[in-house]
Every structure is written in C-alpha cells, then in structure tokens.
Design a protein around this motif. Structure first.
Motif, PDB file in Angstrom:
ATOM      1  N   LEU A 176       3.937   9.708  -0.629  1.00  0.00           N
ATOM      2  CA  LEU A 176       2.692   9.147  -1.141  1.00  0.00           C
ATOM      3  C   LEU A 176       2.802   8.875  -2.643  1.00  0.00           C
ATOM      4  O   LEU A 176       2.408   7.811  -3.122  1.00  0.00           O
ATOM      5  CB  LEU A 176       1.527  10.095  -0.858  1.00  0.00           C
ATOM      6  CG  LEU A 176       0.185   9.705  -1.472  1.00  0.00           C
ATOM      7  CD1 LEU A 176      -0.307   8.381  -0.900  1.00  0.00           C
ATOM      8  CD2 LEU A 176      -0.837  10.806  -1.238  1.00  0.00           C
ATOM      9  N   LEU A 177       3.357   9.831  -3.394  1.00  0.00           N
ATOM     10  CA  LEU A 177       3.447   9.674  -4.846  1.00  0.00           C
ATOM     11  C   LEU A 177       4.394   8.555  -5.262  1.00  0.00           C
ATOM     12  O   LEU A 177       4.213   7.939  -6.304  1.00  0.00           O
ATOM     13  CB  LEU A 177       3.877  10.995  -5.488  1.00  0.00           C
ATOM     14  CG  LEU A 177       2.840  12.112  -5.392  1.00  0.00           C
ATOM     15  CD1 LEU A 177       3.416  13.413  -5.923  1.00  0.00           C
ATOM     16  CD2 LEU A 177       1.558  11.759  -6.107  1.00  0.00           C
ATOM     17  N   ILE A 178       5.391   8.275  -4.447  1.00  0.00           N
ATOM     18  CA  ILE A 178       6.299   7.166  -4.743  1.00  0.00           C
ATOM     19  C   ILE A 178       5.571   5.833  -4.576  1.00  0.00           C
ATOM     20  O   ILE A 178       5.848   4.877  -5.271  1.00  0.00           O
ATOM     21  CB  ILE A 178       7.564   7.253  -3.871  1.00  0.00           C
ATOM     22  CG1 ILE A 178       8.404   8.441  -4.346  1.00  0.00           C
ATOM     23  CG2 ILE A 178       8.373   5.971  -3.932  1.00  0.00           C
ATOM     24  CD1 ILE A 178       9.564   8.782  -3.443  1.00  0.00           C
ATOM     25  N   GLY A 179       4.592   5.801  -3.670  1.00  0.00           N
ATOM     26  CA  GLY A 179       3.779   4.602  -3.509  1.00  0.00           C
ATOM     27  C   GLY A 179       4.232   3.721  -2.368  1.00  0.00           C
ATOM     28  O   GLY A 179       5.230   4.003  -1.702  1.00  0.00           O
ATOM     29  N   PRO A 180       3.499   2.645  -2.130  1.00  0.00           N
ATOM     30  CA  PRO A 180       3.843   1.744  -1.033  1.00  0.00           C
ATOM     31  C   PRO A 180       5.124   0.959  -1.329  1.00  0.00           C
ATOM     32  O   PRO A 180       5.446   0.693  -2.481  1.00  0.00           O
ATOM     33  CB  PRO A 180       2.633   0.809  -0.938  1.00  0.00           C
ATOM     34  CG  PRO A 180       1.946   0.906  -2.249  1.00  0.00           C
ATOM     35  CD  PRO A 180       2.288   2.241  -2.832  1.00  0.00           C
ATOM     36  N   THR A 181       5.830   0.612  -0.257  1.00  0.00           N
ATOM     37  CA  THR A 181       7.033  -0.220  -0.383  1.00  0.00           C
ATOM     38  C   THR A 181       6.607  -1.652  -0.693  1.00  0.00           C
ATOM     39  O   THR A 181       5.434  -2.005  -0.582  1.00  0.00           O
ATOM     40  CB  THR A 181       7.844  -0.213   0.925  1.00  0.00           C
ATOM     41  OG1 THR A 181       7.046  -0.826   1.957  1.00  0.00           O
ATOM     42  CG2 THR A 181       8.247   1.197   1.333  1.00  0.00           C
ATOM     43  N   SER A 182       7.572  -2.495  -1.040  1.00  0.00           N
ATOM     44  CA  SER A 182       7.242  -3.898  -1.326  1.00  0.00           C
ATOM     45  C   SER A 182       6.660  -4.581  -0.085  1.00  0.00           C
ATOM     46  O   SER A 182       5.757  -5.414  -0.196  1.00  0.00           O
ATOM     47  CB  SER A 182       8.461  -4.644  -1.853  1.00  0.00           C
ATOM     48  OG  SER A 182       9.514  -4.598  -0.920  1.00  0.00           O
ATOM     49  N   THR A 183       7.156  -4.222   1.085  1.00  0.00           N
ATOM     50  CA  THR A 183       6.609  -4.791   2.327  1.00  0.00           C
ATOM     51  C   THR A 183       5.165  -4.357   2.514  1.00  0.00           C
ATOM     52  O   THR A 183       4.305  -5.155   2.900  1.00  0.00           O
ATOM     53  CB  THR A 183       7.456  -4.352   3.536  1.00  0.00           C
ATOM     54  OG1 THR A 183       8.797  -4.774   3.330  1.00  0.00           O
ATOM     55  CG2 THR A 183       6.918  -4.930   4.831  1.00  0.00           C
ATOM     56  N   GLU A 184       4.878  -3.093   2.227  1.00  0.00           N
ATOM     57  CA  GLU A 184       3.504  -2.590   2.355  1.00  0.00           C
ATOM     58  C   GLU A 184       2.585  -3.229   1.321  1.00  0.00           C
ATOM     59  O   GLU A 184       1.424  -3.525   1.627  1.00  0.00           O
ATOM     60  CB  GLU A 184       3.502  -1.060   2.233  1.00  0.00           C
ATOM     61  CG  GLU A 184       4.185  -0.394   3.415  1.00  0.00           C
ATOM     62  CD  GLU A 184       4.550   1.063   3.177  1.00  0.00           C
ATOM     63  OE1 GLU A 184       4.918   1.727   4.158  1.00  0.00           O
ATOM     64  OE2 GLU A 184       4.502   1.537   2.021  1.00  0.00           O
ATOM     65  N   VAL A 185       3.087  -3.475   0.129  1.00  0.00           N
ATOM     66  CA  VAL A 185       2.293  -4.172  -0.892  1.00  0.00           C
ATOM     67  C   VAL A 185       1.981  -5.582  -0.404  1.00  0.00           C
ATOM     68  O   VAL A 185       0.853  -6.073  -0.566  1.00  0.00           O
ATOM     69  CB  VAL A 185       3.028  -4.195  -2.257  1.00  0.00           C
ATOM     70  CG1 VAL A 185       2.343  -5.131  -3.239  1.00  0.00           C
ATOM     71  CG2 VAL A 185       3.113  -2.789  -2.836  1.00  0.00           C
ATOM     72  N   ASP A 186       2.961  -6.236   0.220  1.00  0.00           N
ATOM     73  CA  ASP A 186       2.729  -7.569   0.791  1.00  0.00           C
ATOM     74  C   ASP A 186       1.662  -7.527   1.885  1.00  0.00           C
ATOM     75  O   ASP A 186       1.011  -8.530   2.145  1.00  0.00           O
ATOM     76  CB  ASP A 186       4.025  -8.154   1.359  1.00  0.00           C
ATOM     77  CG  ASP A 186       5.025  -8.524   0.277  1.00  0.00           C
ATOM     78  OD1 ASP A 186       4.627  -8.609  -0.918  1.00  0.00           O
ATOM     79  OD2 ASP A 186       6.215  -8.712   0.612  1.00  0.00           O
ATOM     80  N   GLU A 187       1.502  -6.361   2.520  1.00  0.00           N
ATOM     81  CA  GLU A 187       0.470  -6.180   3.555  1.00  0.00           C
ATOM     82  C   GLU A 187      -0.839  -5.680   2.954  1.00  0.00           C
ATOM     83  O   GLU A 187      -1.699  -5.165   3.659  1.00  0.00           O
ATOM     84  CB  GLU A 187       0.980  -5.212   4.624  1.00  0.00           C
ATOM     85  CG  GLU A 187       2.159  -5.749   5.396  1.00  0.00           C
ATOM     86  CD  GLU A 187       2.809  -4.704   6.304  1.00  0.00           C
ATOM     87  OE1 GLU A 187       2.396  -3.526   6.287  1.00  0.00           O
ATOM     88  OE2 GLU A 187       3.739  -5.086   7.033  1.00  0.00           O
ATOM     89  N   HIS A 188      -0.973  -5.809   1.626  1.00  0.00           N
ATOM     90  CA  HIS A 188      -2.185  -5.464   0.872  1.00  0.00           C
ATOM     91  C   HIS A 188      -2.486  -3.974   0.860  1.00  0.00           C
ATOM     92  O   HIS A 188      -3.645  -3.572   0.793  1.00  0.00           O
ATOM     93  CB  HIS A 188      -3.386  -6.265   1.380  1.00  0.00           C
ATOM     94  CG  HIS A 188      -3.136  -7.734   1.395  1.00  0.00           C
ATOM     95  ND1 HIS A 188      -3.086  -8.497   0.254  1.00  0.00           N
ATOM     96  CD2 HIS A 188      -2.868  -8.583   2.424  1.00  0.00           C
ATOM     97  CE1 HIS A 188      -2.815  -9.752   0.571  1.00  0.00           C
ATOM     98  NE2 HIS A 188      -2.670  -9.838   1.878  1.00  0.00           N
ATOM     99  N   LEU A 189      -1.451  -3.141   0.924  1.00  0.00           N
ATOM    100  CA  LEU A 189      -1.623  -1.694   0.801  1.00  0.00           C
ATOM    101  C   LEU A 189      -1.366  -1.298  -0.645  1.00  0.00           C
ATOM    102  O   LEU A 189      -0.482  -1.845  -1.302  1.00  0.00           O
ATOM    103  CB  LEU A 189      -0.673  -0.954   1.736  1.00  0.00           C
ATOM    104  CG  LEU A 189      -0.972  -1.121   3.224  1.00  0.00           C
ATOM    105  CD1 LEU A 189       0.194  -0.626   4.066  1.00  0.00           C
ATOM    106  CD2 LEU A 189      -2.245  -0.380   3.602  1.00  0.00           C
TER     107      LEU A 189
END
Length: 190
Positions: free
Chosen positions: A72-85
């Motif tokens: 969780l602390l590392i954050g969303p992956t680039s794919t997850e960011v692309d999915e608006h997370l």
C-alpha cells in the motif's frame, strides 16, 4: 435380442480399437519441477472516485498485514494509475524503505504480539481480534480515506489467515497523539 446384438456390433469395433491402441504402460516419468499452482494474493485498498477499491496483489506472505501495508505504501502501479486508482496514504519507495514490521500470523491468545519496530515504516501488532498499526514519526494525522485504506488493507491481509468472520478492530496511531480506531465491517469486499 436383435437390438442388443446390433448395439454390440456397433460398440465392439470401437472397444477393440481402444484396447489395442499400442500405447505401452509406463511408470512415473520425471519431467521438470513440481506444479506451482496459483500464486497467493492479498487485497490492497486504493482509491477510485473517492471510494475504496480492493486490488489483488501477488504476495509471498499471505496473511501478513505488514507485507500488505508495504504494498500500500509503495502505491499503485502504472497500470493501476491508468485504471484511475490512487492513494491518500503518503509514502513512496524513496520515503518508505522496505523494512516494514509484520504481524505474526497466529499469536498466543493470552498475550499480545510484541511490537516490531522499524525506523522508517509502521509497526503492526495483534492482540486478541484487534490489530494495532503505529505509523513512524512524521506521518501526523491522516485523512479519513487514508485511514480506511490502512485499516482495510491490514485487516483483509490478516483475515487470509484467520477466517473467523468476526469484525476486526484496527487502531492506527502516529505516536504523537493522533489515532483512529475502526472495525473492518465497512471495508468493501475484495
């Protein structure tokens, strides 16, 4: 009897063909490593449109709340960011080294697990059916959504090893006076 004779005449050639297919019997044949199966996952809670969303992450430590919090602390992956997370929890790899404490999967019921400290990451301990997350100095008070991300992620990871079904109480504190306490009853299903 004629119908039975006709059925036998139709089935017999297939029976003999299958029984004489010419494949010899063999013993166990060693070929490669053992089957690996499905890799375990743990839910990590990110944010989409102001609401929590459980995202399955592959883990080597299923049931380990500390390992889930590290993801969780590392954050969303680039794919997850692309999915608006996104995340409301502060902390990126440069700010949060990988030395995060973890909760023991099955502590002795009469005494709490010892708090395992990390200079840069949270500590997680378990007593009865309550998790305690202590944030490192500098975190300060978190938003409600960030607090829910921590609570839901830690509780969901712990539940992988404890399927009791009872609500789990999770306390998050910063060691400087701020704390929040909730159960995981309102966490979205993973």
């Amino acid at each position: 009897m004629k119908a039975a004779h006709r059925v036998w005449m139709l089935i017999a050639p297939a029976f003999f063909a299958l029984s004489a297919c010419g494949i010899p019997t063999t013993g166990v044949v060693e070929a490669g490593g053992p089957a690996s199966g499905i890799k375990p996952t743990t839910p990590v809670y990110f944010v989409r449109d102001g609401a929590l969303v459980a995202v399955p992450r592959t883990t080597d430590k299923p049931g380990d709340a500390g390992a889930a919090l590290q993801m969780l602390l590392i954050g969303p992956t680039s794919t997850e960011v692309d999915e608006h997370l996104s995340t409301e929890v502060p902390g990126k790899p440069a700010e949060m080294p990988q030395a995060l404490a973890t909760a023991a999967p099955e502590p002795a019921p009469a005494s709490p697990t010892p708090e395992r400290t990390s200079p840069d990451g949270p500590t997680v301990s378990l007593h009865d059916n309550a998790l305690s997350i202590r944030l490192p100095p500098g975190f300060g008070a978190l938003s409600r959504l960030a607090t829910e991300q921590l609570i839901c992620t830690a509780a969901a990871a712990h539940r992988m090893g404890d399927l009791s079904g009872n609500a789990m109480t999770v306390t998050v504190s910063d060691g400087g006076g701020w704390h929040a306490e909730e159960t995981d009853e309102n966490c979205p299903e993973s």
